[in-house]
Design an enzyme around this catalytic site. Sequence first.
Site, PDB file in Angstrom:
ATOM      1  CD  GLU A 172      -9.006  25.144  -4.004  1.00 15.58           C
ATOM      2  OE1 GLU A 172      -8.632  25.878  -3.079  1.00 15.58           O
ATOM      3  OE2 GLU A 172      -9.410  23.988  -3.841  1.00 15.58           O
ATOM      4  NE  ARG A 217      -6.993  21.618   4.750  1.00 10.62           N
ATOM      5  CZ  ARG A 217      -5.828  20.992   4.982  1.00 10.62           C
ATOM      6  NH1 ARG A 217      -5.138  21.240   6.084  1.00 10.62           N
ATOM      7  NH2 ARG A 217      -5.334  20.141   4.119  1.00 10.62           N
ATOM      8  CD  GLU A 248      -3.711  26.252   2.419  1.00  9.37           C
ATOM      9  OE1 GLU A 248      -3.183  25.134   2.282  1.00  9.37           O
ATOM     10  OE2 GLU A 248      -4.935  26.423   2.448  1.00  9.37           O
TER      11      GLU A 248
HETATM   12  N1  MTE Z   1       1.113  33.398  -2.402  1.00  4.70           N
HETATM   13  C1  MTE Z   1       0.879  34.310  -3.356  1.00  4.70           C
HETATM   14  N2  MTE Z   1       1.807  35.244  -3.605  1.00  4.70           N
HETATM   15  N3  MTE Z   1      -0.292  34.325  -4.060  1.00  4.70           N
HETATM   16  C2  MTE Z   1      -1.279  33.394  -3.823  1.00  4.70           C
HETATM   17  O1  MTE Z   1      -2.319  33.418  -4.483  1.00  4.70           O
HETATM   18  N4  MTE Z   1      -1.988  31.451  -2.482  1.00  4.70           N
HETATM   19  C3  MTE Z   1      -1.832  30.745  -1.215  1.00  4.70           C
HETATM   20  C4  MTE Z   1      -0.364  30.374  -0.990  1.00  4.70           C
HETATM   21  N5  MTE Z   1       0.474  31.514  -1.197  1.00  4.70           N
HETATM   22  C5  MTE Z   1      -1.053  32.416  -2.802  1.00  4.70           C
HETATM   23  C6  MTE Z   1       0.191  32.442  -2.135  1.00  4.70           C
HETATM   24  C7  MTE Z   1      -2.632  29.543  -1.122  1.00  4.70           C
HETATM   25  S1  MTE Z   1      -4.246  29.689  -0.672  1.00  4.70           S
HETATM   26  C8  MTE Z   1      -2.107  28.311  -1.352  1.00  4.70           C
HETATM   27  S2  MTE Z   1      -3.041  26.915  -1.149  1.00  4.70           S
HETATM   28  C9  MTE Z   1      -0.714  28.116  -1.767  1.00  4.70           C
HETATM   29  O2  MTE Z   1      -0.038  29.352  -1.925  1.00  4.70           O
HETATM   30  C10 MTE Z   1      -0.694  27.349  -3.075  1.00  4.70           C
HETATM   31  O3  MTE Z   1       0.569  27.189  -3.590  1.00  4.70           O
HETATM   32  P1  MTE Z   1       1.571  26.016  -3.146  1.00  4.70           P
HETATM   33  O4  MTE Z   1       0.747  24.795  -2.965  1.00  4.70           O
HETATM   34  O5  MTE Z   1       2.480  25.933  -4.273  1.00  4.70           O
HETATM   35  O6  MTE Z   1       2.185  26.465  -1.882  1.00  4.70           O
HETATM   36  C1  QUE Z   2      -7.704  21.334   1.381  1.00  2.96           C
HETATM   37  C2  QUE Z   2      -8.031  21.853   0.178  1.00  2.96           C
HETATM   38  C3  QUE Z   2      -9.028  21.267  -0.617  1.00  2.96           C
HETATM   39  C4  QUE Z   2      -9.685  20.138  -0.155  1.00  2.96           C
HETATM   40  C5  QUE Z   2      -9.351  19.618   1.074  1.00  2.96           C
HETATM   41  C6  QUE Z   2      -8.360  20.229   1.832  1.00  2.96           C
HETATM   42  C7  QUE Z   2      -9.393  21.767  -1.890  1.00  2.96           C
HETATM   43  C8  QUE Z   2     -10.397  21.093  -2.628  1.00  2.96           C
HETATM   44  C9  QUE Z   2     -11.015  19.963  -2.096  1.00  2.96           C
HETATM   45  C10 QUE Z   2     -12.009  19.168  -2.770  1.00  2.96           C
HETATM   46  C11 QUE Z   2     -12.664  18.164  -2.074  1.00  2.96           C
HETATM   47  C12 QUE Z   2     -13.584  17.330  -2.690  1.00  2.96           C
HETATM   48  C13 QUE Z   2     -13.860  17.489  -4.030  1.00  2.96           C
HETATM   49  C14 QUE Z   2     -13.206  18.493  -4.736  1.00  2.96           C
HETATM   50  C15 QUE Z   2     -12.298  19.308  -4.116  1.00  2.96           C
HETATM   51  O1  QUE Z   2     -10.647  19.535  -0.878  1.00  2.96           O
HETATM   52  O2  QUE Z   2      -8.818  22.771  -2.333  1.00  2.96           O
HETATM   53  O3  QUE Z   2     -13.472  18.611  -6.037  1.00  2.96           O
HETATM   54  O4  QUE Z   2     -14.757  16.683  -4.659  1.00  2.96           O
HETATM   55  O5  QUE Z   2     -10.720  21.577  -3.834  1.00  2.96           O
HETATM   56  O6  QUE Z   2      -8.028  19.721   3.022  1.00  2.96           O
HETATM   57  O7  QUE Z   2      -7.400  22.957  -0.255  1.00  2.96           O
HETATM   58 MO1  MOS Z   3      -5.362  27.492  -1.047  1.00  6.96          MO
HETATM   59  S1  MOS Z   3      -6.983  28.114   0.057  1.00  6.96           S
HETATM   60  O1  MOS Z   3      -5.699  25.837  -0.674  1.00  6.96           O
HETATM   61  O2  MOS Z   3      -5.929  27.750  -2.607  1.00  6.96           O
END
Ligand code: MTE
Ligand code: QUE
Ligand code: MOS
Length: 760
Positions: A226, A304, A707
């Site tokens: 990310e 979070r 997640e």
């Molecule tokens: N599933 C697979 N196979 N590979 C991944 O990297 N990432 C997870 C989840 N499932 C992931 C996964 C995470 S951290 C997130 S936030 C979500 O997929 C992101 O995809 P979505 O928002 O489309 O569910």
């Molecule tokens: C869940 C997430 C993210 C989040 C908040 C969530 C995330 C993320 C950011 C974020 C917040 C402030 C910023 C930025 C990113 O917040 O993935 O660039 O300025 O990147 O509850 O997954």
């Molecule tokens: Mo998932 S930890 O929000 O890429």
Amino acid sequence: MKNEDLIKHVKGESKFLDDLIIPGGTLHALIFDSVIAHGKIKKLNLEKAKSLKGIVDILTFRDIPGKNQIGNIIADESLLAENEVHYVGEPIAIIVADTLETAKRAKALIDIEFEELPVITDPREAYKSGSLITEPVTFSMGDVDDAWANCDLIFEDQVDIGGQEHLYLETQGALSQPVEGGGVKIISSTQGPTAVQRAASKVLNIPMHKIEVDVLRLGGGFGGKEDQATPWAVMSALAALKLNIPVKLILNRPDDLRMTGKRHPYSADFKIGLDSNGKIIAYEVVFYQNAGAVADLSTAVLERTLFHATNSYFIPNVKATGISCKTNLPPNTAFRGFGGPQGMFVIEAALYKAARKLGVPKYELQEKNLIHENDVFYYGQLAKNVNSVKCWNSAFEKYSIHKNIEEVKKFNEENILYKKGIALMPICFGISFTSSFLNQASALVHVYTDGSIGVSTAAVEMGQGVNQKIKIATAETFSVNISRIKIESTNTTRIANTSPTAASTGADLNGNAAILASKNILDRLKKVAAKELGFNDAGLIQIKNEIVFYKSEKTKLKWEELIWKAYFNRINLSSHAYYATPDIYFNRTKNQGHPFAYHVFGTAVIQSKIDCLRGTYEIEYVKAVHDLGKSIDYKVDLGQAEGGIVQGIGWLTVEELVQSRDGNLKSNSLSTYKIPDIYSAPQKIEVHFLENSENDYGPLKSKAIGEPPLMYGIGAYFSILDAMNAFNKNIDIKISAPVTPEKVLTTLYKSSKQLIPNES
Ligand code: MTE
Ligand code: QUE
Ligand code: MOS
């Protein structure tokens, strides 16, 4: 319905970054990084390395035309170290060579000297010495200080939680090509193409429109790509632009393990107060987050943690404080659950301790305190469409949990060397980025004159099946065969200002945007059809399975002909649409608001069996009733649920990150860092989807799945503790995750003088 990538993956036809045929002349980059965790760079001599045949250049921060700064939320992260290093693995220089072999040889020839400074790896130690990322943050409701007086029982303890390596199969990397006009095209393995584009713009000192970021698909991200895909993408772009030639930078596994951050380890102190009926009256918790050396996403992750500090329970008085502690470790980052799992783990630990002290089963306390419709989450959001009790009751019914508990009891009475444990794990996970501005997405849909359809969105496919879901959502909107739809790569020139594919919102945000864009075209097509068929009212036109209907009557007009007619009549067959999640806000002065569009609920029951001679264990089953609204693709969702569960179990059982006091990662390979394999995966995973659940905020009434299921893994941890308590009910178990077999064994015999317990 099969995930559209399935066949290609199995045949090895899917293209990942490293599979691309690289342009002639492409150079290869290797990172020269810090071998110490904290210190000043006293000397850096590159001459000998540079003189090696095949070495084209070695870049340092001095080669950066713009700012040496890639911090996302907080500007505290340099791309390349200047005078000081803050963790082992911190990039110092980029070696660019004709081959990786040459680059490796040059790496050994770089002459560097450090003056070492004190190293902190422990978050509490960092806190004591004032080493923080930002000021502590507190969320609260009611008044805990007043409430303690009304509690019949109060328990306090400390909890420690380990980190987790993402272990995406595809390591971090990027391929950058200079393009005319001083621009660059970056093909990156990132969850956040715009984050890469923005950081590259800052570092290269060129506007964002000169930087095109393209993402094919990821071999897993799990949050690890990310924010942390950015440095490698920017480094390859920096080298490509300076040398005016394509540069490929892909981390090898040891470099990836050493240089990149992981799930945040936490240490926490809790105090929980209950009345004599087992109702939680007050809960106070302080989280010490081990952020690593720079902020990365730590502040958002920590927030979070606070949001999920009460999991699926209603507690009238809560005070939760988060402290992001700066240590000399690689910056820890997003990982499936984004801090939520750590928050939920601590409340589960508190309930475990309380239940033990009270001598009641933990599940009784859990059940009594589940959140109900119209309760208030302690961050101010009214609980609506709450399915916590429904999932809980449905699980008890479906899986005969009371009977299982009796069977476990009986087994434990009859066995000495093996003990079984059982735990319930309800989950409640808020869906939306908690930074409200990120909850936006757009889609670009083209219908081509042959009736085929191309869809671009901000969604990044990383194995989670988001492309499959968007495909289905588009096909259903047009009511055409799914084979007509193609999901394009994620590209910043087609879709701008993308939020990362994260927070489980990928399918929600981008699916909704794709539906809106498709509807725009569909409305135009209906008018074309009405005109073509000689009807006045386009509102009575429908397309069903590629056939035009009028007033529910089949007409002769079919999809392909309709498209051609539309084109011939100069009707726009493309649409760009924008979606922003409605109704969400959060006030960061009061730390109150309505941050989530909705919540995902579920209840799992987990049973495990420990071997009391060896400390080894098996997870016998995980059975869950999970709320996913109306599933877009049942098999994709099932895969997400199963994968998340195993990843969650791994985090809290066998995956143990070990750092030495001097900040070196000891578990730096797959022989020292164990991830769950087929033997440590549960023998049985059964997931039922909660019936009659629909969600107004998700495409086709679905709910996010990415997640939440990971957090069922927390139940595996407590099922193992339950089995340990069955072996010896008097041992006092320190809550410290992961509960590795070594820990099970040493804990079982810690306080007992005999090897075999009393009952024998
Ligand atoms: N599933 C697979 N196979 N590979 C991944 O990297 N990432 C997870 C989840 N499932 C992931 C996964 C995470 S951290 C997130 S936030 C979500 O997929 C992101 O995809 P979505 O928002 O489309 O569910
Ligand atoms: C869940 C997430 C993210 C989040 C908040 C969530 C995330 C993320 C950011 C974020 C917040 C402030 C910023 C930025 C990113 O917040 O993935 O660039 O300025 O990147 O509850 O997954
Ligand atoms: Mo998932 S930890 O929000 O890429």
